[in-house]
Design a protein around this motif. Sequence first.
Motif, PDB file in Angstrom:
ATOM      1  N   GLU A   4       0.851  -1.250  -0.027  1.00 15.48           N
ATOM      2  CA  GLU A   4       0.089   0.057  -0.126  1.00 15.48           C
ATOM      3  C   GLU A   4       1.027   1.381  -0.027  1.00 15.48           C
ATOM      4  O   GLU A   4       1.973   1.185   0.462  1.00 15.48           O
ATOM      5  N   ARG A   5       0.319   2.404  -0.637  1.00 18.96           N
ATOM      6  CA  ARG A   5       0.983   3.634  -0.676  1.00 18.96           C
ATOM      7  C   ARG A   5       1.317   4.015   0.627  1.00 18.96           C
ATOM      8  O   ARG A   5       2.491   4.509   1.058  1.00 18.96           O
ATOM      9  N   SER A   6       0.228   3.882   1.828  1.00 19.30           N
ATOM     10  CA  SER A   6       0.580   4.413   3.098  1.00 19.30           C
ATOM     11  C   SER A   6       1.622   3.450   3.832  1.00 19.30           C
ATOM     12  O   SER A   6       2.617   4.153   4.802  1.00 19.30           O
ATOM     13  N   THR A   7       1.902   2.271   3.467  1.00 19.92           N
ATOM     14  CA  THR A   7       3.019   1.538   3.933  1.00 19.92           C
ATOM     15  C   THR A   7       4.341   1.963   3.305  1.00 19.92           C
ATOM     16  O   THR A   7       5.627   2.121   4.102  1.00 19.92           O
ATOM     17  N   ALA A   8       4.344   2.306   2.274  1.00 20.90           N
ATOM     18  CA  ALA A   8       5.748   2.859   1.288  1.00 20.90           C
ATOM     19  C   ALA A   8       5.840   4.139   2.243  1.00 20.90           C
ATOM     20  O   ALA A   8       7.260   4.506   2.550  1.00 20.90           O
ATOM     21  N   SER A   9       4.860   5.038   2.530  1.00 23.58           N
ATOM     22  CA  SER A   9       5.212   6.076   3.287  1.00 23.58           C
ATOM     23  C   SER A   9       5.547   6.049   4.715  1.00 23.58           C
ATOM     24  O   SER A   9       6.688   6.646   5.004  1.00 23.58           O
ATOM     25  N   LYS A  10       5.188   5.038   5.264  1.00 25.77           N
ATOM     26  CA  LYS A  10       5.704   4.858   6.468  1.00 25.77           C
ATOM     27  C   LYS A  10       7.079   4.261   6.529  1.00 25.77           C
ATOM     28  O   LYS A  10       7.932   4.558   7.388  1.00 25.77           O
ATOM     29  N   HIS A  11       7.664   3.341   5.461  1.00 32.41           N
ATOM     30  CA  HIS A  11       8.667   2.930   5.333  1.00 32.41           C
ATOM     31  C   HIS A  11       9.658   4.287   5.181  1.00 32.41           C
ATOM     32  O   HIS A  11      10.931   4.204   5.823  1.00 32.41           O
ATOM     33  N   VAL A  12       9.446   5.152   4.303  1.00 36.22           N
ATOM     34  CA  VAL A  12       9.977   6.273   4.091  1.00 36.22           C
ATOM     35  C   VAL A  12      10.456   7.006   5.213  1.00 36.22           C
ATOM     36  O   VAL A  12      11.542   7.456   5.811  1.00 36.22           O
TER      37      VAL A  12
END
Length: 96
Positions: A63-71
């Motif tokens: 998910e995009r939100s997961t990618a954002s959290k990783h960043v």
Amino acid sequence: GAGETVSEDAAIAEIRALVDPDAAARPNGRAAASRLTARERDVVRLLVKGLSDKEIAAALGIERSTASKHVENIRGKLGVESRAGAVAVAVRNDLA
């Protein structure tokens, strides 16, 4: 004291402290990088390629939100405030 042998890492840290007094408060790039998870290292490689969170999500099947959290987690672990800062640390420390 005079004539004392100092490791290269210690000498570099001492010079950095003189040039940038706030450097000691920031984590060392390599040391911080060693705390990245395997997935965060995958994300860093994609950050270095210039991908957005949306593109990272698509590439990794998350998910995009997961990618954002990783960043966000990567920035915190590397002690930087921006994606560009994370990329700079990654490139400087051969993480990508």
